[in-house]
Write a protein that holds these residues in place. Structure first.
Motif, short mmCIF file in Angstrom:
data_model
loop_
_atom_site.label_atom_id
_atom_site.label_comp_id
_atom_site.label_asym_id
_atom_site.label_seq_id
_atom_site.Cartn_x
_atom_site.Cartn_y
_atom_site.Cartn_z
N ASP A 79 48.27 49.14 49.98
CA ASP A 79 48.83 47.82 49.69
C ASP A 79 48.67 47.46 48.22
O ASP A 79 49.59 46.90 47.61
CB ASP A 79 48.20 46.76 50.59
CG ASP A 79 49.09 45.52 50.71
OD1 ASP A 79 50.32 45.69 50.87
OD2 ASP A 79 48.59 44.39 50.61
N TYR A 80 47.53 47.81 47.64
CA TYR A 80 47.34 47.56 46.21
C TYR A 80 48.35 48.39 45.39
O TYR A 80 48.78 47.96 44.33
CB TYR A 80 45.91 47.89 45.78
CG TYR A 80 44.89 46.78 46.05
CD1 TYR A 80 44.54 46.42 47.34
CD2 TYR A 80 44.27 46.10 45.00
CE1 TYR A 80 43.60 45.42 47.59
CE2 TYR A 80 43.33 45.09 45.24
CZ TYR A 80 43.00 44.77 46.54
OH TYR A 80 42.07 43.77 46.78
N ILE A 140 40.38 51.81 56.60
CA ILE A 140 40.55 50.50 55.98
C ILE A 140 40.77 50.66 54.47
O ILE A 140 41.66 50.03 53.89
CB ILE A 140 39.32 49.61 56.25
CG1 ILE A 140 39.31 49.20 57.74
CG2 ILE A 140 39.31 48.37 55.36
CD1 ILE A 140 38.05 48.47 58.18
N ARG A 147 54.57 56.36 50.35
CA ARG A 147 53.47 56.89 51.14
C ARG A 147 52.40 57.47 50.23
O ARG A 147 52.61 58.47 49.56
CB ARG A 147 54.00 57.94 52.12
CG ARG A 147 52.98 58.37 53.13
CD ARG A 147 53.57 59.02 54.36
NE ARG A 147 52.50 59.66 55.10
CZ ARG A 147 51.58 58.99 55.79
NH1 ARG A 147 51.63 57.70 55.85
NH2 ARG A 147 50.59 59.64 56.39
N PHE A 207 49.24 46.94 41.78
CA PHE A 207 47.93 46.70 41.17
C PHE A 207 47.29 48.00 40.69
O PHE A 207 46.54 48.01 39.71
CB PHE A 207 46.98 46.03 42.17
CG PHE A 207 47.48 44.72 42.74
CD1 PHE A 207 48.37 43.92 42.04
CD2 PHE A 207 47.04 44.27 43.98
CE1 PHE A 207 48.82 42.71 42.56
CE2 PHE A 207 47.47 43.06 44.51
CZ PHE A 207 48.37 42.28 43.80
N LEU A 237 44.26 51.71 53.77
CA LEU A 237 45.21 50.60 53.89
C LEU A 237 45.18 49.73 52.64
O LEU A 237 46.23 49.32 52.13
CB LEU A 237 44.87 49.77 55.14
CG LEU A 237 45.34 50.35 56.48
CD1 LEU A 237 44.59 49.71 57.64
CD2 LEU A 237 46.85 50.16 56.66
N LEU A 238 43.97 49.47 52.15
CA LEU A 238 43.85 48.68 50.92
C LEU A 238 44.53 49.39 49.76
O LEU A 238 45.31 48.80 49.01
CB LEU A 238 42.37 48.43 50.59
CG LEU A 238 41.62 47.48 51.53
CD1 LEU A 238 40.13 47.46 51.18
CD2 LEU A 238 42.19 46.07 51.45
N ARG A 280 51.40 49.37 46.57
CA ARG A 280 52.71 48.78 46.83
C ARG A 280 52.93 47.54 45.96
O ARG A 280 54.01 47.32 45.44
CB ARG A 280 52.80 48.40 48.32
CG ARG A 280 54.17 47.97 48.80
CD ARG A 280 54.11 47.47 50.25
NE ARG A 280 53.23 46.32 50.41
CZ ARG A 280 53.55 45.06 50.09
NH1 ARG A 280 54.73 44.79 49.60
NH2 ARG A 280 52.68 44.09 50.25
N ARG A 281 51.86 46.77 45.78
CA ARG A 281 51.97 45.55 44.98
C ARG A 281 51.89 45.82 43.49
O ARG A 281 52.01 44.89 42.68
CB ARG A 281 50.87 44.56 45.38
CG ARG A 281 51.01 44.08 46.83
CD ARG A 281 50.08 42.92 47.14
NE ARG A 281 50.58 41.68 46.59
CZ ARG A 281 50.89 40.59 47.31
NH1 ARG A 281 50.74 40.58 48.61
NH2 ARG A 281 51.33 39.51 46.72
N ARG A 294 37.11 47.99 47.70
CA ARG A 294 37.92 46.79 47.43
C ARG A 294 37.59 46.20 46.07
O ARG A 294 38.50 45.81 45.32
CB ARG A 294 37.68 45.77 48.54
CG ARG A 294 38.50 44.51 48.41
CD ARG A 294 38.47 43.76 49.72
NE ARG A 294 38.81 42.37 49.60
CZ ARG A 294 38.58 41.47 50.56
NH1 ARG A 294 38.00 41.86 51.69
NH2 ARG A 294 38.93 40.22 50.41
N ARG A 298 42.93 45.78 39.31
CA ARG A 298 43.99 44.78 39.32
C ARG A 298 43.80 43.79 38.17
O ARG A 298 44.75 43.45 37.46
CB ARG A 298 43.97 44.05 40.66
CG ARG A 298 45.02 42.99 40.78
CD ARG A 298 44.86 42.19 42.05
NE ARG A 298 45.84 41.10 42.08
CZ ARG A 298 45.76 40.04 42.84
NH1 ARG A 298 44.75 39.91 43.68
NH2 ARG A 298 46.67 39.11 42.78
#
Lengths: 346, 346
Positions: free
Chosen positions: A167-168, A160, A248, A173, A163-164, A170-171, A110, A117
């Motif tokens: 999402d990072y 986990i 994906r 970052f 998943l991070l 998708r956004r 993370r 980011r």
């Protein structure tokens, strides 16, 4: 451009570094898009221990704790175009030391993503995930849409981190790619902190004239990838165009489904009965529980569509080990009757 | 025994508190095992804002930031037998404020689990997860073994919290139960930070004589659960015997599959054309993208096997809202021609 390898002192990290230096460049635009591969001007090897320095001016060695943000800020800047995030606590170790696994496998990942980011240039992050994210009741062949039910802290932590990463990505970052590796075998060197460590030791130690203890039964199914192919897949994962991946960001890498019995059979072909006699059987319930929760087979259509390379067979995996680590043709006592793999490099 | 509700000032938290106080006890041993339900001697309502205090000596109000470990240590002790962990940043808010969502939905959950672990008595932790953990290409009916591919930061964060809860349960640190809630509707009060906030507002505001803006198209499918049934499911989730759950700590709660068009049709039946005229249509691409990534239907065989209750229909959901929040029989302008739900309480 700069490239960073975390876990750069590790076996895969070192091997990946050699491969990247040999290639000298990575393709950052889709094949056929005209642009040439981009030269690697700096390759940073970060690890908590001093990484071996290849004799190459492009290499920069950094020693530091990956959980410390300032360490990651030191090695990631706006020119860091590709990060291979290999640093991890392996399965048995993460099961034995819960906090350590969380700290390295989750928190450091993370922090790495957060530093990317903050830099704002959306680097490619190639993350090594694992077969261990799966667990529970599984179909005979795991599919891309099969739910994860990890039965180890390692698998949980890798899930986990996936998943991070998604999402990072998708956004916007980072431009992440999570590659789920089968068990890497045959690793050279010493046993490591993976529950699947036996999958290398059972071939390696007997061929080195040493005994090894196998903690699982002969019928145990395993899904394997050779170190050579793992490296090729990591490189391929860094070169894939983001558009080809789509939303994906996770790929189940091609593996060879085999069993411990079949591995011993191959050991017999390579090293004869003397080698097989060096395998001692001593079941370990914890190791067996973890390893047997992993899929023995998964559908790799997506990986093949994305042009990831694949091992041809378990024999091919062993052949690669003999060539890469034992320089087989020069080792007269090894018999290789069934091992005729063309020297395929992807 | 003590019971803790995080998010105790929220709508569900307050309603759950009333239900628990009315029941007075929770069944902590399997039905038929002989032991009586255990009386609730203290009910702690923790929230960042002051929770309304029911007139009940068993209630203790605590105001504090759930991301602070000392706050959680203050409200969790060795007598805390059940924790309802409802505190969350909802979907639109977590999409707009990434850090806040990570801090509350992931970090606070982890801290809560860590405090439980440190206490060492393995309390039951009932965690409200969400339909939003799903995303990507989904089958028409999501199954228990369908992979999660959340397409929002909220869904990602809930999926991470689920993974933590499962691993902490597997390791024996807590006795966790993650209940995936459909969209809770009809919520009373004001619009909230959920992307699905419209699913309550579209009924609530017009019946209150106010206009509302619907950010999605009429064809949008939604999966709903009434607040009444959500509360019943939370209580049921706390009473399930761990052995009945087994390794799998996650349950997709029963929901009603409907569409925005059908909701408006019901609004018409309840409030007439004047009510329908109070719905304004103004598509919001972000809301639409998030809501449409959620499953419109999922298989709830497991929930039913575990004896979770279920709403009967969307009409029944609206009927429950009219009874619970608008005291329908006393509201003469509401027409309820098709709403004949037996007053079923589970």
């Amino acid at each position: 451009m700069k490239v960073l390898i975390t876990g750069g002192a590790g076996f895969l990290g070192q091997r990946l570094a050699r491969e990247l230096l040999a290639r000298g460049a990575l393709r950052m635009t889709p094949q056929g898009a005209g642009a040439a591969p981009e030269p690697i001007t700096e390759l940073v090897l970060l690890d908590v221990t001093q990484a071996s320095r290849p004799d190459d001016a492009r290499v920069r060695i950094e020693v530091g704790d990956i959980t410390q943000r300032d360490v990651l800020e030191r090695v990631i800047d706006a020119e860091t175009a590709v990060i291979f995030h290999l640093a991890a606590i392996l399965s048995s170790e993460a099961e034995a030391d819960f906090e350590l696994g969380m700290r390295i496998n989750v928190d450091a990942t993370r922090t790495l993503l957060d530093v990317c980011r903050a830099r704002g240039h959306k680097p490619r992050v190639v993350f090594t995930s694992s077969v261990a994210v799966y667990g529970g009741e599984l179909p005979e062949e795991v599919q891309d849409d099969t739910a994860l039910n990890p039965e180890s802290s390692y698998g949980t932590q890798k899930a986990i981190a996936e998943l991070l990463l998604c999402d990072y990505s998708r956004r916007g970052f980072v431009d992440g790619r999570a590659l789920r590796l089968p068990t890497v075998s045959v690793r050279p060197g010493k046993p490591n902190g993976a529950a699947s460590s036996f999958a290398s030791a059972i071939m390696r130690e007997p061929l080195n004239g040493e005994t090894t203890v196998c903690p699982v039964s002969g019928a145990t199914p395993v899904l394997l990838i050779s170190p050579r192919m793992a490296i090729q897949c990591l490189v391929a994962g860094s070169e894939i165009d983001a558009a080809a991946l789509g939303e994906r960001r996770i790929v189940n890498l091609p593996g060879i489904s085999t069993s411990v019995d079949e591995m011993v059979e191959t050991l017999s072909q390579v090293g004869g009965p003397a080698a097989v006699a060096r395998v001692e059987w001593e079941p370990d319930a914890t190791v067996e529980r973890i390893v047997c929760s992993w899929p023995a087979s998964w559908n790799t259509k997506r990986a093949r569509t994305l042009h990831f390379p694949a091992d041809a067979s378990y024999h091919a995996i062993v052949q690669a080990y003999l060539e890469d680590e034992l320089h087989a043709p020069k080792v007269p006592h090894l018999r290789l009757p069934h091992l005729h793999l063309p020297h395929r490099r992807h």
